[in-house]
Every structure is written in structure tokens, then in C-alpha cells.
Write an enzyme that holds these catalytic residues in place. Structure first.
Site, PDB file in Angstrom:
ATOM      1  N   GLU A 103      -6.050   8.858   7.669  1.00 11.97           N
ATOM      2  CA  GLU A 103      -6.546   8.418   6.358  1.00 11.97           C
ATOM      3  C   GLU A 103      -7.932   8.975   6.075  1.00 11.97           C
ATOM      4  OE1 GLU A 103      -4.684   4.010   6.631  1.00 11.97           O
ATOM      5  OE2 GLU A 103      -5.637   4.524   4.731  1.00 11.97           O
ATOM      6  N   ASN A 161       0.272  -0.870   5.388  1.00 12.98           N
ATOM      7  CA  ASN A 161       1.206  -0.092   6.212  1.00 12.98           C
ATOM      8  C   ASN A 161       0.598  -0.114   7.611  1.00 12.98           C
ATOM      9  OD1 ASN A 161       2.763   2.568   4.332  1.00 12.98           O
ATOM     10  ND2 ASN A 161       1.871   0.765   3.453  1.00 12.98           N
ATOM     11  N   ASN A 175      -6.928   6.351  -1.664  1.00 14.52           N
ATOM     12  CA  ASN A 175      -5.845   5.406  -1.376  1.00 14.52           C
ATOM     13  C   ASN A 175      -6.078   4.252  -2.349  1.00 14.52           C
ATOM     14  OD1 ASN A 175      -4.063   3.530  -0.356  1.00 14.52           O
ATOM     15  ND2 ASN A 175      -4.514   3.983   1.801  1.00 14.52           N
ATOM     16  N   LYS A 224      -9.429   2.215  -1.800  1.00 19.28           N
ATOM     17  CA  LYS A 224      -9.646   1.699  -0.442  1.00 19.28           C
ATOM     18  C   LYS A 224     -10.989   2.151   0.131  1.00 19.28           C
ATOM     19  CE  LYS A 224      -7.117   1.385   3.956  1.00 19.28           C
ATOM     20  NZ  LYS A 224      -5.830   1.800   4.614  1.00 19.28           N
ATOM     21  N   GLU A 279       0.862  -1.188   0.000  1.00 20.45           N
ATOM     22  CA  GLU A 279       0.000   0.000   0.000  1.00 20.45           C
ATOM     23  C   GLU A 279       0.898   1.237   0.000  1.00 20.45           C
ATOM     24  OE1 GLU A 279      -1.623   0.691   3.930  1.00 20.45           O
ATOM     25  OE2 GLU A 279      -3.273   1.911   3.160  1.00 20.45           O
TER      26      GLU A 279
END
Ligand code: ING
Length: 314
Positions: free
Chosen positions: A146, A197, A110, A127, A47
Site C-alpha cells: 500500500e 481487507n 486508497n 486513507k 475497502e
């Protein structure tokens, strides 16, 4: 003739904030060369594989945030990956931060792509399960923003035909949600590739690192077994500017068993021969969805987002 693909899980060691994309791409190319030498037809990168895990930093200036995003793939810095794919006859999965203008509106996701041996982009995934928070959280040992920097993915969980099999993608936190694998399982997926991650420690508790490592494998092994699919989970690992990320990249068979695993926190390649025909038995017996699932009892799963406690009066 079995449908066996030799796959390389290409774990990345840390990418420091100051490391530029050209330097990172050279590391990816070195892993592709190793994978080629070991006969891989597919290599899976993590990622956000082009930069440090920037959602750990609180930023307010959009221009500063946008420095971490790609506005096109391939691009000058990433074109060498596509050239190597053609040169080696090797497909690849790459996670990156995507900035895109659609119908005149700028969006940030993402994202991950699946590229076939010819160098063509076969599929894109954005994502869906974004962890963390939007505003600075002083209660946390470190930030995980995020939800601040990315929009929720809008492409669903598709499955694509590739290498004479059915391939899907997800990203990091997605692997913790069984719905992720089941939606792809209901499309017959035979290999799910994903990058992650994952901080070694929990920013909100003193959870032991070995428990987080256990949860990483537990999530992927369960997803593989319960949908009779291969799962390739690849970390960006190690210490990024003082922040530890876990390793544990693994190639997991449809039985749920680990076929190969990385054992360092550096750039490392784990390789396994993945026979897609090994998916058949589970899909035709214990997880023959058509024969065994009882969707008339599953309504709450899509009708309800959070918990609704039962009426406790009686
Ligand atoms: N990282 C972590 C992950 O899901 C996390 C965030 C860790 C959430 C542990 C919950 C528990 O692996 C990303 N990038 O999603």
C-alpha cells in the site's frame, strides 16, 4: 422520534484477480437489493470493494497498476450503484482505488465515499495510515504494498451531517490507531463507517489467526466505546487467488458491544437498527471530552512521531 437508522454491513467474499468490475458491481447490487428488503437506509461496503486486493502484488509497470484504479466515481461500471441508491432511498459507503489529477498532478489514493439516499456524494476520505512497504520484501510470506501504490490521504478525518446525525469514515489500518477515532470523536461523530481487507495470517510472523481476528474487533470496539460512537466495520473476506482475508464484519454500538456480525467468508449482509441517540450518554458522562480531557498533558501525541526513550542516566 429517535434517530434510528437501519444499517447493513455488506461483507464481500473474495474478488479474484480475473473478476471484472461489472461482475463485482452486480454482487454489490444484489446486496443492496437484500438490504432494501430488510429495510436498510444505509449500506456499508468494504475497502477497495471493486477489485481484488491488488497491493499484494509487486508491479513496476504504472499502466498495469493503474488498471486497478477508478478515474471517476460514478463511472459507467459504478453508475448502477448510484441509480440503486436513488431507487431504494439507500445511502452507501464504498471503498475504491482513486486516481485523480489535481492542479495538473496525478495522485493515487486508497479512498472511500459516503453517498446519501439521493445518490449525491456527501463526503470523501483518503486513507491516512498506509500499512506495508514500498519495495519488494523477500522476507515476507506475501507482499503488502500500500505504501507503494497509494499516497497518504490529504483530507484529514472529516465528519459530515447525514441522516440527521454526524458520520465519519476511515479505512482498514486506520482503525488500529486511536487517533483516528478521537479526531472524529472531537467533532461529535455518531457513526464511523469503514471497510477492511485484512490478511488472515501475518506475512512476517506465525501469529495465530484468532489473534488477528481479536485485534480487528478490539480496535473497532475500543474506538466505538472511547468516543461513544457507532462503528460499522466491513470486510472483503475469503480466499483471493490463494490469499486468505479475514471476515468478522461487525456493527458495533457506542457501548462497544457487537450489535450484529457476519459469520461467513462470503457476500453476506448483517443488519442492525442503530439509534444515534445511544451516543448521547457516553458523550455526556464518561467521555464528556470538555469536562474530562487534560490536553495540557497530551503534547507528545502530536509533537512526536516515534518513540523517544527517556534519558536513562539518572
Ligand atoms: N490491511 C491490514 C489491516 O490493517 C495489517 C494490514 C494487518 C496491518 C494486521 C497490521 C496488522 O487490517 C489493510 N488493508 O490495512
Amino acid at each position: 422520534m429517535t434517530r434510528t437508522i437501519t444499517v447493513g454491513a455488506a461483507q464481500l467474499g473474495p474478488i479474484q484477480k480475473a473478476e471484472d468490475r461489472v461482475s463485482v458491481v452486480n454482487r454489490l447490487l444484489a446486496l443492496m437489493e437484500k438490504a432494501h428488503a430488510r429495510g436498510c437506509q444505509l449500506i456499508v461496503f468494504p475497502e477497495l470493494a471493486l477489485t481484488t486486493f491488488f497491493p499484494r502484488y509487486y508491479m513496476e509497470d504504472q499502466a498495469e497498476v493503474d488498471e486497478w484504479f477508478e478515474t471517476s466515481i460514478p463511472s459507467n461500471s459504478t453508475q448502477p450503484l448510484f441509480d440503486a441508491a436513488q431507487r431504494y432511498g439507500m445511502g452507501f459507503h464504498l471503498g475504491y482505488a482513486e486516481k485523480v489529477k489535481e492542479e495538473g498532478i496525478t495522485h493515487r489514493y486508497n479512498t472511500a465515499i459516503l453517498v446519501e439516499q439521493s445518490g449525491n456524494v456527501v463526503g470523501k476520505y483518503r486513507k491516512i495510515h498506509l500499512p506495508g512497504h514500498v519495495e519488494f520484501d523477500s522476507d515476507r510470506a506475501f507482499q503488502h504494498l500500500e505504501k507503494r501504490y497509494f499516497e497518504i490521504g490529504n483530507l484529514g478525518f472529516p465528519v459530515w451531517k447525514m441522516f440527521d446525525g454526524l458520520f465519519g469514515m476511515c479505512i482498514c489500518n486506520d482503525r488500529r490507531w486511536p487517533e483516528t477515532f478521537r479526531v472524529m470523536g472531537l467533532q461529535g461523530v455518531e457513526m464511523v463507517v469503514l471497510g477492511y481487507n485484512t490478511p488472515t495470517v501475518n506475512s512476517q510472523s506465525d501469529e495465530a489467526p484468532h489473534v488477528r481476528a481479536f485485534h480487528n474487533l478490539l480496535s473497532m470496539q475500543a474506538g466505538a466505546y472511547q468516543n461513544s460512537t457507532w462503528v460499522i466495520g466491513v470486510a472483503k473476506a475469503g480466499n483471493e487467488d490463494g490469499h486468505e482475508l479475514m471476515g468478522g464484519s461487525a456493527i458495533i454500538a457506542p457501548s462497544g458491544e457487537v450489535a450484529a456480525q457476519c459469520v461467513t467468508l462470503e457476500d453476506e449482509l448483517a443488519v442492525a437498527d442503530c439509534n444515534l441517540d445511544q451516543c448521547h450518554f457516553g458523550k455526556q458522562t464518561v467521555f464528556d471530552f470538555a469536562r474530562h480531557r487534560r490536553i495540557e498533558h497530551y503534547g507528545l501525541i502530536t509533537e512526536q512521531t516515534g518513540v523517544v526513550l527517556p534519558d536513562m542516566e539518572h
